[in-house]
Every structure is written in structure tokens, then in C-alpha cells.
Design a protein around this motif. Structure first.
Motif, PDB file in Angstrom:
ATOM      1  N   UNK A 173     -16.875   9.623  -5.019  1.00 36.41           N
ATOM      2  CA  UNK A 173     -17.678   8.911  -4.234  1.00 36.41           C
ATOM      3  C   UNK A 173     -18.788   8.799  -5.006  1.00 36.41           C
ATOM      4  N   UNK A 174     -19.381   8.924  -6.084  1.00 28.93           N
ATOM      5  CA  UNK A 174     -20.487   8.705  -6.707  1.00 28.93           C
ATOM      6  C   UNK A 174     -20.772   7.212  -7.510  1.00 28.93           C
ATOM      7  N   UNK A 175     -19.684   6.574  -7.323  1.00 26.42           N
ATOM      8  CA  UNK A 175     -19.802   5.059  -8.029  1.00 26.42           C
ATOM      9  C   UNK A 175     -20.204   4.370  -6.826  1.00 26.42           C
ATOM     10  N   UNK A 176     -20.719   2.931  -7.254  1.00 33.55           N
ATOM     11  CA  UNK A 176     -21.504   2.229  -6.342  1.00 33.55           C
ATOM     12  C   UNK A 176     -20.584   0.779  -6.376  1.00 33.55           C
ATOM     13  N   UNK A 177     -19.692   0.678  -6.910  1.00 30.15           N
ATOM     14  CA  UNK A 177     -18.613  -0.336  -7.153  1.00 30.15           C
ATOM     15  C   UNK A 177     -17.225   0.132  -6.642  1.00 30.15           C
ATOM     16  N   UNK A 178     -16.613  -0.909  -6.278  1.00 31.69           N
ATOM     17  CA  UNK A 178     -15.048  -0.721  -5.828  1.00 31.69           C
ATOM     18  C   UNK A 178     -14.248  -0.058  -6.809  1.00 31.69           C
ATOM     19  N   UNK A 179     -13.691   1.236  -6.652  1.00 32.37           N
ATOM     20  CA  UNK A 179     -12.778   1.958  -7.636  1.00 32.37           C
ATOM     21  C   UNK A 179     -11.525   1.122  -7.848  1.00 32.37           C
ATOM     22  N   UNK A 180     -11.482   1.206  -9.094  1.00 33.70           N
ATOM     23  CA  UNK A 180      -9.962   0.517  -9.495  1.00 33.70           C
ATOM     24  C   UNK A 180      -9.182   1.813  -9.920  1.00 33.70           C
ATOM     25  N   UNK A 181      -7.875   1.394  -9.981  1.00 34.40           N
ATOM     26  CA  UNK A 181      -6.938   2.371 -10.376  1.00 34.40           C
ATOM     27  C   UNK A 181      -7.105   3.079 -11.756  1.00 34.40           C
ATOM     28  N   UNK A 182      -7.903   2.543 -12.668  1.00 35.53           N
ATOM     29  CA  UNK A 182      -7.993   3.317 -13.930  1.00 35.53           C
ATOM     30  C   UNK A 182      -9.374   3.951 -13.910  1.00 35.53           C
ATOM     31  N   UNK A 183     -10.079   3.796 -12.939  1.00 37.72           N
ATOM     32  CA  UNK A 183     -11.348   4.727 -12.940  1.00 37.72           C
ATOM     33  C   UNK A 183     -11.077   6.269 -12.961  1.00 37.72           C
ATOM     34  N   UNK A 184     -12.286   6.756 -13.714  1.00 36.21           N
ATOM     35  CA  UNK A 184     -11.835   8.161 -13.630  1.00 36.21           C
ATOM     36  C   UNK A 184     -11.884   8.887 -12.219  1.00 36.21           C
ATOM     37  N   UNK A 185     -10.904   9.778 -12.084  1.00 40.38           N
ATOM     38  CA  UNK A 185     -10.773  10.648 -10.967  1.00 40.38           C
ATOM     39  C   UNK A 185     -11.513  11.879 -10.976  1.00 40.38           C
ATOM     40  N   UNK A 201     -10.840  -1.065  -4.783  1.00 35.80           N
ATOM     41  CA  UNK A 201     -10.478  -2.583  -5.482  1.00 35.80           C
ATOM     42  C   UNK A 201      -8.968  -2.730  -5.250  1.00 35.80           C
ATOM     43  N   UNK A 202      -8.614  -4.032  -4.619  1.00 41.64           N
ATOM     44  CA  UNK A 202      -7.084  -4.154  -4.288  1.00 41.64           C
ATOM     45  C   UNK A 202      -6.707  -5.099  -5.031  1.00 41.64           C
ATOM     46  N   UNK A 203      -7.222  -5.564  -6.317  1.00 42.03           N
ATOM     47  CA  UNK A 203      -6.929  -6.902  -7.158  1.00 42.03           C
ATOM     48  C   UNK A 203      -5.477  -6.628  -7.646  1.00 42.03           C
ATOM     49  N   UNK A 204      -5.307  -5.105  -7.927  1.00 39.07           N
ATOM     50  CA  UNK A 204      -3.905  -5.248  -8.593  1.00 39.07           C
ATOM     51  C   UNK A 204      -2.651  -5.060  -7.659  1.00 39.07           C
ATOM     52  N   UNK A 205      -2.826  -4.586  -6.487  1.00 40.01           N
ATOM     53  CA  UNK A 205      -1.648  -4.701  -5.732  1.00 40.01           C
ATOM     54  C   UNK A 205      -1.400  -6.273  -5.162  1.00 40.01           C
ATOM     55  N   UNK A 206      -2.619  -6.882  -4.955  1.00 40.96           N
ATOM     56  CA  UNK A 206      -2.812  -8.236  -4.485  1.00 40.96           C
ATOM     57  C   UNK A 206      -1.909  -9.186  -5.553  1.00 40.96           C
ATOM     58  N   UNK A 207      -2.151  -8.975  -6.799  1.00 42.72           N
ATOM     59  CA  UNK A 207      -1.656  -9.722  -7.935  1.00 42.72           C
ATOM     60  C   UNK A 207      -0.275  -9.390  -8.258  1.00 42.72           C
ATOM     61  N   UNK A 208       0.032  -8.068  -8.234  1.00 42.78           N
ATOM     62  CA  UNK A 208       1.398  -7.582  -8.615  1.00 42.78           C
ATOM     63  C   UNK A 208       2.387  -8.068  -7.421  1.00 42.78           C
ATOM     64  N   UNK A 209       2.211  -8.063  -6.300  1.00 45.96           N
ATOM     65  CA  UNK A 209       3.272  -7.899  -5.338  1.00 45.96           C
ATOM     66  C   UNK A 209       2.801  -9.295  -4.152  1.00 45.96           C
ATOM     67  N   UNK A 210       1.669 -10.101  -4.472  1.00 49.27           N
ATOM     68  CA  UNK A 210       1.486 -11.112  -3.593  1.00 49.27           C
ATOM     69  C   UNK A 210       1.187 -10.818  -2.297  1.00 49.27           C
ATOM     70  N   UNK A 211       0.412  -9.697  -1.953  1.00 52.55           N
ATOM     71  CA  UNK A 211       0.310  -9.132  -0.521  1.00 52.55           C
ATOM     72  C   UNK A 211      -1.113  -9.952  -0.187  1.00 52.55           C
ATOM     73  N   UNK A 212      -0.956 -10.150   1.119  1.00 51.43           N
ATOM     74  CA  UNK A 212      -1.934 -10.609   2.018  1.00 51.43           C
ATOM     75  C   UNK A 212      -2.842  -9.596   2.659  1.00 51.43           C
ATOM     76  N   UNK A 213      -4.115  -9.274   2.439  1.00 47.69           N
ATOM     77  CA  UNK A 213      -4.619  -8.171   2.998  1.00 47.69           C
ATOM     78  C   UNK A 213      -5.746  -8.760   4.110  1.00 47.69           C
ATOM     79  N   UNK A 214      -5.692  -8.215   5.220  1.00 46.43           N
ATOM     80  CA  UNK A 214      -6.509  -8.654   6.072  1.00 46.43           C
ATOM     81  C   UNK A 214      -7.851  -8.122   6.115  1.00 46.43           C
ATOM     82  N   UNK A 215      -8.934  -8.689   6.826  1.00 47.11           N
ATOM     83  CA  UNK A 215     -10.167  -8.207   6.778  1.00 47.11           C
ATOM     84  C   UNK A 215     -10.269  -7.055   7.850  1.00 47.11           C
TER      85      UNK A 215
END
Length: 288
Positions: free
Chosen positions: A109-121, A262-276
């Protein structure tokens, strides 16, 4: 028709999957909770899979008492790690797809940009550490496992922030809510629909390599304070909501100060629409 095991069937996500399943008649969802199936018992899992010819499993079961986990580490790891490993093993033996639900608490939780799946845990709590261990166990045992991390889950069901805020706003004239923790609420109904979409995509693309970690929350960013203010506005509550810093609320477990995914991966892989997130909150409140 494919048999889909849903563990944690009485929780928010499990009950939301029941609602979403009407749109997927090709799936026969088998809902279980601890009373019907003890996922911490490998023998019980083996018997259940053999008796029901399971084609896929969505693991919604988890130890989610974040603060209690700090003093109950053994049980947190039993359900969030060891049981997940057992599910990965039995799913692999039966050639069943495993989708496992995880959390934003795997990050510091110390980051200030959306976390991607490859960011350090870097989990800051026993709960987060146990969930991260479960992720690693599931994917380590079978790389075809799909792990979906989510955040700030709420719904019409069980205990959650939205329902609790409504209760407090009926009881109190003034309410303090932390404003220095940012993230994104996730409506369980949206996540449930996304999970069934993923299962259908997997069925339609049997040779595709889809295993790994994905992020799913609603779109947008907010704070717990702004989330509460929005609930107040949409329900026409008269309670005064005041912003306070998180140090005013001492908890056993640390909460991520920033856990936007960051939801870019799931959107691009599966074509999922994500509501606001606000649009989904409106939808949830109408259904309550």
C-alpha cells in the motif's frame, strides 16, 4: 453441462454468483460452505470431486477476519494457504479449472500508482501474507490456475462497508470515516459476472494459456470517506460524515494506504467490461 464447484457459497461473492448464474445455463453451479464441504480436509475434497464430476472450481472461501488473523495465524494459513493447495491438487487430478479469489492486501500500500500483477508484493498483515501464500501454492502446483485479486468487496449480502454505513447513518447524527486510505470498491455482482465470463472464455478457448494472476475491481479511485459520503448522498441520509486520519482508528492489522488495482490485463485477455464504482454502487443500493 459443466459442474462448477463454488466454495464459500454463503458469502458475498458466493451469493452473488447464484444471482449471476442465471445468465449461464450451461453451467451447473454447486454451492458449498463449510457445513457441506470442509476444504481443509483432503479426503473430503477427494470424495466430493469423485461424487460430483467437477469441471471447475471458483474458490470464494477464505479467512477474512483481518484483525483476528493477527492472533489466529494458524487458522488463517489453514484456510488461505493449505486449503488452497489442496484445492489446486484435487483440481489438477480431475482436470478441473481452478479460479482462486485473492486480495489487494498482498501489497504494502506504499505505492502511488495502480498496482499491476507483476508489481512486488509485500503484505503488511497475517491476512495478506496468508493470501499471498495461497496464491503461490495454487499457481506453483498448477500454472493453469487463475488467481483474481480484488478489493473493497461489498454487496446486498452479509456484512460489508455499504451495509454497515447504512446502519450507522440510521443510528448516528455524526460519523467519522478515514480519508487517507485510497482504493476502489468492488461490487460482488460485477465480480461474479466477470468470473463466469472467464469460465466461459476458458471453455471457448481450451488451448489458450490463461493461467496466472489478474486484477479485478470496479473502475475509478476513491477513499473510504468519499465512499461513505456517496452512500449518504445516494440514500438521502442526514448524518454528518467527517474525514479523519487512519491513526485515529488503531487496528491489529495494518491496512494498505493505497490499493488501487490496474485492470488492463483482465480487460485485454478476456474482453471484460468493468463498470465505474459509483454506477455499481447505485445498482447495488437499488437491489437492497
Amino acid at each position: 453441462m459443466k459442474n462448477i464447484l463454488i466454495t464459500g457459497g454463503n458469502g458475498q461473492l458466493g451469493q452473488s454468483l447464484k444471482n449471476a448464474s442465471a445468465a449461464y445455463p450451461q453451467f451447473n453451479l454447486l454451492f458449498t460452505d463449510a457445513g457441506e464441504l470442509d476444504i481443509t480436509n483432503a479426503d473430503s475434497l477427494a470424495a466430493y470431486f469423485s461424487a460430483n464430476q467437477i469441471d471447475a472450481c471458483i474458490n470464494c472461501a477464505a479467512y477474512t477476519a483481518v484483525d483476528k488473523a493477527e492472533s489466529d495465524e494458524e487458522n488463517a494459513f489453514l484456510l488461505n494457504f493449505q486449503a488452497v493447495l489442496s484445492l489446486a491438487e484435487i483440481c489438477t487430478q480431475h482436470n478441473a479449472q481452478l479460479i482462486h479469489i485473492s486480495t489487494d492486501y498482498v501489497f504494502s500500500g506504499k505505492q502511488n500508482v495502480p498496482y499491476t500483477e507483476t508489481d512486488d508484493t509485500d503484505p503488511q498483515s497475517i491476512y495478506g501474507a496468508s493470501k499471498l501464500r495461497g496464491e503461490a501454492a495454487a499457481i506453483g502446483y498448477n500454472p493453469d490456475t487463475i488467481v483474481v485479486r480484488t478489493s473493497w468487496l461489498y454487496s446486498e449480502y452479509a456484512v460489508n462497508f455499504v451495509k454497515r454505513m447504512q446502519e450507522l447513518m440510521r443510528e448516528r447524527e455524526e460519523l467519522n470515516v478515514v480519508f487517507d486510505q485510497a482504493g476502489t470498491p468492488t461490487y460482488a455482482g460485477d465480480l461474479a459476472a466477470a468470473l463466469l465470463h472467464i469460465l466461459q472464455y476458458k471453455a471457448d478457448h481450451p488451448d489458450a494459456t490463461l493461467g496466472g494472476v489478474y486484477h479485478y475491481s470496479n473502475e475509478g479511485v476513491t477513499s473510504w470517506y468519499d465512499f461513505a459520503v456517496t452512500i449518504k448522498e445516494l440514500t438521502a441520509a442526514t448524518t454528518k460524515v467527517l474525514p479523519v486520519t487512519s491513526d485515529k482508528y488503531k487496528t491489529a492489522a495494518a491496512r494498505p494506504a493505497y490499493s488501487v488495482l490496474n485492470k488492463e490485463k483482465i480487460r485485454n485477455t478476456f474482453g471484460i467490461h468493468i463498470p465505474y464504482w459509483r454506477d455499481s454502487l447505485v445498482k447495488c443500493l437499488r437491489r437492497m
